[in-house]
Motif scaffolding. Structure first.
Motif, PDB file in Angstrom:
ATOM      1  N   LEU A 209     -10.320  17.243   3.906  1.00 35.19           N
ATOM      2  CA  LEU A 209      -8.990  17.602   4.404  1.00 35.19           C
ATOM      3  C   LEU A 209      -8.453  16.531   5.352  1.00 35.19           C
ATOM      4  CD1 LEU A 209      -9.616  21.395   5.091  1.00 35.19           C
ATOM      5  CD2 LEU A 209      -8.175  20.440   3.286  1.00 35.19           C
ATOM      6  N   LEU A 210      -9.300  16.065   6.256  1.00 34.37           N
ATOM      7  CA  LEU A 210      -8.872  15.067   7.230  1.00 34.37           C
ATOM      8  C   LEU A 210      -8.567  13.725   6.565  1.00 34.37           C
ATOM      9  CD1 LEU A 210     -11.426  16.048   9.996  1.00 34.37           C
ATOM     10  CD2 LEU A 210      -8.938  16.165  10.230  1.00 34.37           C
ATOM     11  N   SER A 211      -9.331  13.383   5.557  1.00 35.50           N
ATOM     12  CA  SER A 211      -9.086  12.126   4.838  1.00 35.50           C
ATOM     13  C   SER A 211      -7.837  12.223   3.970  1.00 35.50           C
ATOM     14  CB  SER A 211     -10.306  11.779   3.964  1.00 35.50           C
ATOM     15  OG  SER A 211     -11.463  11.613   4.748  1.00 35.50           O
ATOM     16  N   TYR A 212      -7.698  13.356   3.290  1.00 31.61           N
ATOM     17  CA  TYR A 212      -6.542  13.550   2.405  1.00 31.61           C
ATOM     18  C   TYR A 212      -5.239  13.603   3.199  1.00 31.61           C
ATOM     19  CZ  TYR A 212      -4.339  15.096  -1.949  1.00 31.61           C
ATOM     20  OH  TYR A 212      -3.575  15.164  -3.095  1.00 31.61           O
ATOM     21  N   ALA A 213      -5.330  14.040   4.459  1.00 31.40           N
ATOM     22  CA  ALA A 213      -4.135  14.128   5.310  1.00 31.40           C
ATOM     23  C   ALA A 213      -3.488  12.766   5.515  1.00 31.40           C
ATOM     24  CB  ALA A 213      -4.510  14.741   6.658  1.00 31.40           C
ATOM     25  N   ARG A 214      -4.255  11.686   5.398  1.00 30.16           N
ATOM     26  CA  ARG A 214      -3.716  10.335   5.607  1.00 30.16           C
ATOM     27  C   ARG A 214      -3.261   9.678   4.306  1.00 30.16           C
ATOM     28  NH1 ARG A 214      -8.676   9.650   8.764  1.00 30.16           N
ATOM     29  NH2 ARG A 214      -9.392   8.115   7.245  1.00 30.16           N
ATOM     30  N   ARG A 215      -3.344  10.399   3.226  1.00 31.82           N
ATOM     31  CA  ARG A 215      -3.140   9.824   1.901  1.00 31.82           C
ATOM     32  C   ARG A 215      -1.792   9.121   1.740  1.00 31.82           C
ATOM     33  NH1 ARG A 215      -5.923  10.756  -2.632  1.00 31.82           N
ATOM     34  NH2 ARG A 215      -4.940  10.455  -4.665  1.00 31.82           N
ATOM     35  N   GLU A 216      -0.719   9.782   2.148  1.00 34.30           N
ATOM     36  CA  GLU A 216       0.622   9.232   1.926  1.00 34.30           C
ATOM     37  C   GLU A 216       0.865   7.947   2.710  1.00 34.30           C
ATOM     38  OE1 GLU A 216       2.881  10.241  -0.250  1.00 34.30           O
ATOM     39  OE2 GLU A 216       1.385  11.695  -0.938  1.00 34.30           O
ATOM     40  N   ALA A 217       0.123   7.748   3.789  1.00 39.56           N
ATOM     41  CA  ALA A 217       0.345   6.572   4.636  1.00 39.56           C
ATOM     42  C   ALA A 217      -0.541   5.393   4.251  1.00 39.56           C
ATOM     43  CB  ALA A 217       0.087   6.945   6.103  1.00 39.56           C
ATOM     44  N   ARG A 218      -1.417   5.583   3.287  1.00 32.54           N
ATOM     45  CA  ARG A 218      -2.394   4.540   2.955  1.00 32.54           C
ATOM     46  C   ARG A 218      -1.826   3.399   2.134  1.00 32.54           C
ATOM     47  NH1 ARG A 218      -6.660   8.731   2.004  1.00 32.54           N
ATOM     48  NH2 ARG A 218      -7.913   8.749   3.894  1.00 32.54           N
ATOM     49  N   THR A 219      -0.684   3.610   1.508  1.00 27.88           N
ATOM     50  CA  THR A 219      -0.101   2.556   0.688  1.00 27.88           C
ATOM     51  C   THR A 219       1.369   2.350   1.045  1.00 27.88           C
ATOM     52  OG1 THR A 219       0.384   4.178  -1.057  1.00 27.88           O
ATOM     53  CG2 THR A 219      -1.649   2.900  -1.279  1.00 27.88           C
ATOM     54  N   ALA A 220       1.813   1.119   0.927  1.00 35.86           N
ATOM     55  CA  ALA A 220       3.220   0.776   1.160  1.00 35.86           C
ATOM     56  C   ALA A 220       4.016   1.078  -0.104  1.00 35.86           C
ATOM     57  CB  ALA A 220       3.323  -0.705   1.524  1.00 35.86           C
ATOM     58  N   PRO A 221       5.349   1.057  -0.024  1.00 34.60           N
ATOM     59  CA  PRO A 221       6.168   1.327  -1.217  1.00 34.60           C
ATOM     60  C   PRO A 221       5.835   0.426  -2.405  1.00 34.60           C
ATOM     61  CG  PRO A 221       7.529   1.410   0.744  1.00 34.60           C
ATOM     62  CD  PRO A 221       6.171   0.930   1.191  1.00 34.60           C
ATOM     63  N   ASP A 222       5.360  -0.796  -2.127  1.00 32.63           N
ATOM     64  CA  ASP A 222       5.012  -1.701  -3.227  1.00 32.63           C
ATOM     65  C   ASP A 222       3.602  -1.480  -3.749  1.00 32.63           C
ATOM     66  OD1 ASP A 222       3.448  -2.682  -1.183  1.00 32.63           O
ATOM     67  OD2 ASP A 222       4.269  -4.717  -1.224  1.00 32.63           O
ATOM     68  N   GLY A 223       2.898  -0.460  -3.219  1.00 33.60           N
ATOM     69  CA  GLY A 223       1.560  -0.145  -3.694  1.00 33.60           C
ATOM     70  C   GLY A 223       0.442  -0.844  -2.947  1.00 33.60           C
ATOM     71  N   SER A 224       0.780  -1.710  -2.005  1.00 33.75           N
ATOM     72  CA  SER A 224      -0.248  -2.435  -1.264  1.00 33.75           C
ATOM     73  C   SER A 224      -0.931  -1.532  -0.238  1.00 33.75           C
ATOM     74  CB  SER A 224       0.352  -3.649  -0.552  1.00 33.75           C
ATOM     75  OG  SER A 224       1.361  -3.229   0.350  1.00 33.75           O
ATOM     76  N   LEU A 225      -2.183  -1.855   0.082  1.00 35.96           N
ATOM     77  CA  LEU A 225      -2.945  -1.068   1.041  1.00 35.96           C
ATOM     78  C   LEU A 225      -2.404  -1.255   2.458  1.00 35.96           C
ATOM     79  CD1 LEU A 225      -6.659  -1.627  -0.104  1.00 35.96           C
ATOM     80  CD2 LEU A 225      -5.234   0.382  -0.475  1.00 35.96           C
ATOM     81  N   VAL A 226      -2.426  -0.172   3.216  1.00 35.95           N
ATOM     82  CA  VAL A 226      -2.050  -0.230   4.633  1.00 35.95           C
ATOM     83  C   VAL A 226      -3.288   0.148   5.438  1.00 35.95           C
ATOM     84  CG1 VAL A 226      -0.539   0.660   6.440  1.00 35.95           C
ATOM     85  CG2 VAL A 226       0.316   0.460   4.087  1.00 35.95           C
ATOM     86  N   PRO A 227      -3.831  -0.776   6.241  1.00 36.41           N
ATOM     87  CA  PRO A 227      -5.030  -0.459   7.039  1.00 36.41           C
ATOM     88  C   PRO A 227      -4.762   0.691   7.996  1.00 36.41           C
ATOM     89  CG  PRO A 227      -4.591  -2.826   7.036  1.00 36.41           C
ATOM     90  CD  PRO A 227      -3.393  -2.168   6.423  1.00 36.41           C
ATOM     91  N   LEU A 228      -5.816   1.389   8.383  1.00 34.86           N
ATOM     92  CA  LEU A 228      -5.700   2.564   9.244  1.00 34.86           C
ATOM     93  C   LEU A 228      -4.900   2.254  10.510  1.00 34.86           C
ATOM     94  CD1 LEU A 228      -6.480   5.475   9.961  1.00 34.86           C
ATOM     95  CD2 LEU A 228      -8.622   4.585  10.897  1.00 34.86           C
ATOM     96  N   ALA A 229      -5.180   1.123  11.135  1.00 29.08           N
ATOM     97  CA  ALA A 229      -4.522   0.788  12.403  1.00 29.08           C
ATOM     98  C   ALA A 229      -3.012   0.575  12.245  1.00 29.08           C
ATOM     99  CB  ALA A 229      -5.152  -0.454  13.011  1.00 29.08           C
ATOM    100  N   GLU A 230      -2.576   0.248  11.028  1.00 30.06           N
ATOM    101  CA  GLU A 230      -1.163  -0.046  10.796  1.00 30.06           C
ATOM    102  C   GLU A 230      -0.410   1.101  10.125  1.00 30.06           C
ATOM    103  OE1 GLU A 230      -0.933  -3.698   8.613  1.00 30.06           O
ATOM    104  OE2 GLU A 230      -2.481  -4.666   9.838  1.00 30.06           O
ATOM    105  N   GLN A 231      -1.082   2.203   9.864  1.00 25.58           N
ATOM    106  CA  GLN A 231      -0.440   3.302   9.151  1.00 25.58           C
ATOM    107  C   GLN A 231       0.602   4.014  10.019  1.00 25.58           C
ATOM    108  OE1 GLN A 231      -3.425   5.926   7.481  1.00 25.58           O
ATOM    109  NE2 GLN A 231      -4.382   4.256   6.320  1.00 25.58           N
ATOM    110  N   ASP A 232       1.640   4.503   9.367  1.00 24.58           N
ATOM    111  CA  ASP A 232       2.661   5.311  10.029  1.00 24.58           C
ATOM    112  C   ASP A 232       2.091   6.720  10.202  1.00 24.58           C
ATOM    113  OD1 ASP A 232       4.797   6.808  10.856  1.00 24.58           O
ATOM    114  OD2 ASP A 232       6.077   6.346   9.128  1.00 24.58           O
ATOM    115  N   ARG A 233       1.662   7.037  11.414  1.00 25.72           N
ATOM    116  CA  ARG A 233       0.986   8.322  11.644  1.00 25.72           C
ATOM    117  C   ARG A 233       1.932   9.508  11.529  1.00 25.72           C
ATOM    118  NH1 ARG A 233      -4.346   6.977  15.037  1.00 25.72           N
ATOM    119  NH2 ARG A 233      -4.617   4.916  14.104  1.00 25.72           N
ATOM    120  N   GLY A 234       3.208   9.227  11.530  1.00 24.19           N
ATOM    121  CA  GLY A 234       4.171  10.285  11.291  1.00 24.19           C
ATOM    122  C   GLY A 234       4.123  10.802   9.863  1.00 24.19           C
TER     123      GLY A 234
END
Length: 380
Positions: A209-234
């Protein structure tokens, strides 16, 4: 037609047939035939009791197949009476299937495929699409798995740890095709948690549940990975985070710590930080120490080295990294990150490029390549 209802009933119906004495492969075929019949009949004539309907039709399909096979005449005589479906043992029936599909005689990939088919109710085509293999290939894999467990007797307590490993493998497959395997793993783990009270089952559910909660923030609109520290926590799912923390707290209160609870505690600490700068790396490091004590897993030690670098500084992180086998996947990426933090962009850029070459997938390779290019551009 309620596909989710059919999928949720599949393990219960299959478990009832197996308990009545049908071998696993024949029972699974009969249940699949019953599901096809349900898709055909239910839209125009929905049953009052869907589970009872499926049990009745599946049992008749099994008897028909048995009668058609002359080598099973003796067995047919034993099973010719059609018992009532019954409901009291539905949980036990489903639970048996979890243990059967995670049997030690199966390879991990076969155990995952069989679990998705028998417990998850997914079709062979859906599973094949999720794993990006031809349907025929997946069909052969599932058939071999069914033959392997056909004569297995479930008269001994099952190994919960093995079941959890299989569910964790399903979750880590993530998403491809038209089936979200991470969401499916959460659904199955919820079922398991409802069937048995076990702190590690709850721990795995909380981690998912905790991992899946971050799912939408893990990738940018172009599909590239977004590291945890740079994710939009909103963009993190606060409802899933709250549920995960609640499930974890209840598990930890039982004072039987296991590796999934420890991993979930680390995920909860990340989720609790409003910004990356506010992450409590000291507590995270303490949980990694607990996790190393529980598993002594080299991947855990690699992740611990990152936590050491954040809590005690990059030099300390590099010292912890030096104690780990450098052939470990993602070792070079961690080394690159720590050397960059330690103020050596030249070495870090070279290591990022090397890590990109070894990356296990395209998204990770592209991310590491961009990291190397970023440092090289700064140097120029």
């Amino acid at each position: 037609m309620d596909e989710l209802l059919l999928r949720s009933l599949t393990p219960q119906v299959l478990g009832i047939l197996v308990r009545r004495g049908a071998d696993f492969a024949a029972a699974e075929d009969a249940v699949q035939d019953a599901l096809v019949e349900a898709v055909r009949v239910w839209p125009a004539d929905p049953p009052r009791d869907p589970k009872a309907w499926l049990v009745t039709v599946a049992w008749r399909k099994f008897l028909d197949a048995t009668r058609a096979n002359t080598s099973r005449r003796r067995r047919e005589d034993v099973f010719d009476d059609e018992p009532a479906p019954g409901t009291p043992s539905a949980v036990d029936d489903s639970l048996q299937l979890y243990f059967l599909c995670a049997h030690p005689s199966l390879t991990p990939s076969s155990a995952v495929a069989l679990t998705l088919r028998a417990v998850g109710g997914l079709t062979t085509r859906q599973i094949a699409e999720a794993y990006l293999v031809p349907e025929a290939t997946m069909g052969q894999r599932i058939s071999r798995a069914k033959r392997t467990v056909a004569e297995v007797r479930l008269d001994q307590p099952g190994d919960v740890a093995t079941v959890l490993r299989v569910l964790y493998l399903v979750f880590n497959e993530g998403y491809s095709g038209n089936v979200d395997l991470a969401a499916e793993a959460i659904r199955l783990t919820r079922q398991l948690a409802a069937a048995i009270e076990h702190p590690e089952v709850a721990g795995l559910l909380a981690l998912m549940l905790l991992s899946y909660a971050r799912r939408e923030a893990r990738t940018a609109p172009d599909g590239s990975l977004v590291p945890l520290a740079e994710q939009d926590r909103g963009r993190w799912d606060t409802v899933l985070i709250a549920e995960g923390v609640s499930v974890l707290q209840a598990a930890l209160a039982r004072d039987r710590l296991g590796e999934f609870q420890a991993q979930a505690a680390i995920a909860a600490l990340h989720a609790d930080a409003a910004t990356a700068a506010e992450t409590d790396w000291v507590q995270i490091l303490e949980w990694y120490d607990e996790l190393v004590g529980l598993t002594d897993n080299p991947v855990v030690r690699l992740n611990r080295a990152v936590a050491v670098g954040e809590a005690d500084g990059p030099r300390a992180g590099l010292a912890a990294l030096a104690e780990i086998d450098d052939s470990l996947p993602r070792y070079t990426a961690v080394a690159a990150y720590l050397h960059e933090r330690d103020g050596d962009p030249v070495l870090a850029a070279r290591l990022y490029a090397e890590a990109a070459h070894r990356a296990p997938n395209l998204a990770e390779r592209d991310h590491l390549t961009r990291q190397a290019a970023r440092l090289n551009t700064r140097r120029d």
